[in-house]
Design a protein around this motif. Structure first.
Motif, PDB file in Angstrom:
ATOM      1  N   UNK A 172       2.702  -6.555  -3.642  1.00 17.57           N
ATOM      2  CA  UNK A 172       1.627  -6.311  -4.600  1.00 17.57           C
ATOM      3  C   UNK A 172       2.024  -5.213  -5.583  1.00 17.57           C
ATOM      4  N   UNK A 173       2.615  -4.149  -5.103  1.00 16.02           N
ATOM      5  CA  UNK A 173       3.072  -3.075  -5.992  1.00 16.02           C
ATOM      6  C   UNK A 173       4.006  -3.632  -7.066  1.00 16.02           C
ATOM      7  N   UNK A 174       4.878  -4.536  -6.659  1.00 19.81           N
ATOM      8  CA  UNK A 174       5.830  -5.108  -7.613  1.00 19.81           C
ATOM      9  C   UNK A 174       5.117  -5.942  -8.672  1.00 19.81           C
ATOM     10  N   UNK A 175       4.182  -6.765  -8.251  1.00 18.65           N
ATOM     11  CA  UNK A 175       3.523  -7.649  -9.212  1.00 18.65           C
ATOM     12  C   UNK A 175       2.560  -6.873 -10.113  1.00 18.65           C
ATOM     13  N   UNK A 176       2.061  -5.717  -9.642  1.00 15.07           N
ATOM     14  CA  UNK A 176       1.192  -4.894 -10.483  1.00 15.07           C
ATOM     15  C   UNK A 176       1.933  -4.330 -11.688  1.00 15.07           C
ATOM     16  N   UNK A 177       3.260  -4.287 -11.623  1.00 17.34           N
ATOM     17  CA  UNK A 177       4.028  -3.808 -12.781  1.00 17.34           C
ATOM     18  C   UNK A 177       3.883  -4.752 -13.979  1.00 17.34           C
ATOM     19  N   UNK A 178       3.453  -5.992 -13.723  1.00 20.83           N
ATOM     20  CA  UNK A 178       3.242  -6.945 -14.819  1.00 20.83           C
ATOM     21  C   UNK A 178       2.111  -6.503 -15.747  1.00 20.83           C
ATOM     22  N   UNK A 179       1.247  -5.613 -15.253  1.00 12.88           N
ATOM     23  CA  UNK A 179       0.145  -5.126 -16.086  1.00 12.88           C
ATOM     24  C   UNK A 179       0.622  -4.192 -17.186  1.00 12.88           C
ATOM     25  N   UNK A 180       1.814  -3.637 -17.038  1.00  7.00           N
ATOM     26  CA  UNK A 180       2.311  -2.699 -18.036  1.00  7.00           C
ATOM     27  C   UNK A 180       1.390  -1.502 -18.162  1.00  7.00           C
ATOM     28  N   UNK A 181       1.029  -1.176 -19.408  1.00  9.18           N
ATOM     29  CA  UNK A 181       0.156  -0.020 -19.647  1.00  9.18           C
ATOM     30  C   UNK A 181      -1.319  -0.394 -19.651  1.00  9.18           C
ATOM     31  N   UNK A 182      -1.619  -1.649 -19.290  1.00  8.09           N
ATOM     32  CA  UNK A 182      -3.023  -2.077 -19.235  1.00  8.09           C
ATOM     33  C   UNK A 182      -3.697  -1.463 -18.015  1.00  8.09           C
ATOM     34  N   UNK A 183      -4.972  -1.115 -18.165  1.00  6.68           N
ATOM     35  CA  UNK A 183      -5.728  -0.538 -17.048  1.00  6.68           C
ATOM     36  C   UNK A 183      -5.749  -1.504 -15.871  1.00  6.68           C
ATOM     37  N   UNK A 184      -5.602  -0.958 -14.676  1.00 13.75           N
ATOM     38  CA  UNK A 184      -5.604  -1.785 -13.467  1.00 13.75           C
ATOM     39  C   UNK A 184      -7.045  -2.131 -13.101  1.00 13.75           C
ATOM     40  N   UNK A 185      -7.349  -3.419 -12.917  1.00 14.46           N
ATOM     41  CA  UNK A 185      -8.711  -3.791 -12.498  1.00 14.46           C
ATOM     42  C   UNK A 185      -8.944  -3.407 -11.041  1.00 14.46           C
ATOM     43  N   UNK A 186     -10.154  -3.636 -10.551  1.00 16.66           N
ATOM     44  CA  UNK A 186     -10.425  -3.386  -9.140  1.00 16.66           C
ATOM     45  C   UNK A 186      -9.472  -4.203  -8.272  1.00 16.66           C
ATOM     46  N   UNK A 187      -8.919  -3.543  -7.269  1.00 24.96           N
ATOM     47  CA  UNK A 187      -8.001  -4.203  -6.348  1.00 24.96           C
ATOM     48  C   UNK A 187      -8.646  -4.266  -4.968  1.00 24.96           C
ATOM     49  N   UNK A 188      -8.691  -5.472  -4.406  1.00 22.43           N
ATOM     50  CA  UNK A 188      -9.224  -5.699  -3.072  1.00 22.43           C
ATOM     51  C   UNK A 188      -8.089  -6.131  -2.144  1.00 22.43           C
ATOM     52  N   UNK A 189      -8.005  -5.513  -0.985  1.00 23.09           N
ATOM     53  CA  UNK A 189      -7.109  -5.988   0.055  1.00 23.09           C
ATOM     54  C   UNK A 189      -7.915  -6.779   1.071  1.00 23.09           C
ATOM     55  N   UNK A 190      -7.372  -7.942   1.454  1.00 26.46           N
ATOM     56  CA  UNK A 190      -8.098  -8.833   2.353  1.00 26.46           C
ATOM     57  C   UNK A 190      -7.218  -9.153   3.565  1.00 26.46           C
ATOM     58  N   UNK A 191      -7.577  -8.657   4.738  1.00 22.45           N
ATOM     59  CA  UNK A 191      -6.763  -8.918   5.935  1.00 22.45           C
ATOM     60  C   UNK A 191      -6.708 -10.417   6.237  1.00 22.45           C
ATOM     61  N   UNK A 192      -5.494 -10.924   6.430  1.00 27.03           N
ATOM     62  CA  UNK A 192      -5.334 -12.343   6.735  1.00 27.03           C
ATOM     63  C   UNK A 192      -5.875 -12.634   8.133  1.00 27.03           C
ATOM     64  N   UNK A 193      -6.800 -13.587   8.203  1.00 28.58           N
ATOM     65  CA  UNK A 193      -7.381 -14.045   9.477  1.00 28.58           C
ATOM     66  C   UNK A 193      -8.052 -12.925  10.265  1.00 28.58           C
ATOM     67  N   UNK A 194      -8.463 -11.864   9.592  1.00 30.00           N
ATOM     68  CA  UNK A 194      -9.149 -10.741  10.245  1.00 30.00           C
ATOM     69  C   UNK A 194      -8.358 -10.161  11.424  1.00 30.00           C
ATOM     70  N   UNK A 195      -7.031 -10.254  11.374  1.00 31.65           N
ATOM     71  CA  UNK A 195      -6.202  -9.664  12.428  1.00 31.65           C
ATOM     72  C   UNK A 195      -6.423  -8.153  12.459  1.00 31.65           C
ATOM     73  N   UNK A 196      -6.440  -7.569  13.666  1.00 31.65           N
ATOM     74  CA  UNK A 196      -6.682  -6.130  13.790  1.00 31.65           C
ATOM     75  C   UNK A 196      -5.608  -5.329  13.071  1.00 31.65           C
ATOM     76  N   UNK A 197      -4.342  -5.714  13.253  1.00 32.95           N
ATOM     77  CA  UNK A 197      -3.263  -4.979  12.602  1.00 32.95           C
ATOM     78  C   UNK A 197      -3.401  -5.024  11.085  1.00 32.95           C
ATOM     79  N   UNK A 198      -3.713  -6.212  10.581  1.00 29.70           N
ATOM     80  CA  UNK A 198      -3.876  -6.361   9.141  1.00 29.70           C
ATOM     81  C   UNK A 198      -5.081  -5.581   8.637  1.00 29.70           C
ATOM     82  N   UNK A 199      -6.170  -5.603   9.403  1.00 33.87           N
ATOM     83  CA  UNK A 199      -7.378  -4.873   8.999  1.00 33.87           C
ATOM     84  C   UNK A 199      -7.128  -3.372   8.996  1.00 33.87           C
ATOM     85  N   UNK A 200      -6.450  -2.874  10.015  1.00 29.98           N
ATOM     86  CA  UNK A 200      -6.137  -1.444  10.079  1.00 29.98           C
ATOM     87  C   UNK A 200      -5.269  -1.025   8.896  1.00 29.98           C
ATOM     88  N   UNK A 201      -4.282  -1.849   8.561  1.00 26.00           N
ATOM     89  CA  UNK A 201      -3.409  -1.548   7.427  1.00 26.00           C
ATOM     90  C   UNK A 201      -4.192  -1.563   6.115  1.00 26.00           C
TER      91      UNK A 201
END
Length: 224
Positions: A172-201
């Protein structure tokens, strides 16, 4: 007049991102070449002519299916009325909805007083009415081999990224560079399959970066 290949139409609550909790009509389009391994709508990937059927047949289904029907926007509005849908927010999803030129359908729905949201992988050009809310869930290094487009990232009103491990944050950090100097919109992280490890991260990263958490609320409360 444009027609759209539709896998299903239903009314529910939006369970993800900025519009979580909002009554919505979901229009799921057929077709997607991106190939996400964890996709929960793989039945929408292939447009098989022999699986084309009627709207009545699809609306009568009680389980996921790879059958689809084709309608114009006006016919789709008639379908909303026929089934008594009252929500005023439309979510066009898939599949990959941006396989289609969505200008006509989004313009017509907005003219009728609906708000409209597209959920896309960001790997196709987004062609839609300018007032359409665009949710880009950037699909990076997927088996389909498609690249996330700069134009899609810069069009996003929100970015919603499924994660399971640290490498997904780095992608995600890499693809956010495509925004250049444009303001970053709201970013949501969504744990895959509600896994505990993914949710904690996701929780840890959202707090550290002042991002937001998307928990697929509809799955927790047992609705579509």
């Amino acid at each position: 007049m444009s027609t759209y290949k539709i896998n299903e139409v239903f009314e529910s609550l939006q369970g993800e991102g900025s519009y979580t909790g909002l009554p919505s009509i979901f229009v799921r389009l057929q077709g997607c070449p991106v190939g996400c391994p964890w996709c929960d709508t793989k039945h929408t990937w292939v447009v098989s002519p022999e699986l084309k059927t009627t709207s009545n047949a699809v609306m009568a289904e009680t389980a996921e299916s790879d059958s689809w029907f084709e309608q114009t926007t006006e016919q789709l509005l008639g379908l909303f009325n026929l089934h008594g849908y009252v929500a005023k927010h439309i979510v066009i999803t898939g599949g990959e909805p941006c396989l289609y030129d969505l200008t006509e359908i989004t313009s017509s729905l907005i003219a009728k007083g609906y708000s409209v949201q597209i959920e896309t992988s960001g790997t196709y050009e987004i062609i839609a009415h300018p007032d359409t809310w665009v949710t880009v869930s950037p699909k990076i290094n997927m088996p389909g081999g498609r690249l996330v487009l700069r134009s899609a990232m810069r069009r996003a009103n929100e970015i919603k990224h499924p994660i399971a491990m640290q490498k997904h944050i780095e992608e995600l950090d890499e693809v956010l560079t495509l925004l250049g100097d444009q303001a970053v919109p709201n970013i949501y992280l969504q744990p895959i399959s509600q896994q505990k490890r993914a949710t904690d991260l996701a929780i840890k990263t959202c707090i550290a970066r002042n991002w937001r958490l998307s928990l697929q609320t509809h799955k927790f409360i047992g609705i579509e």
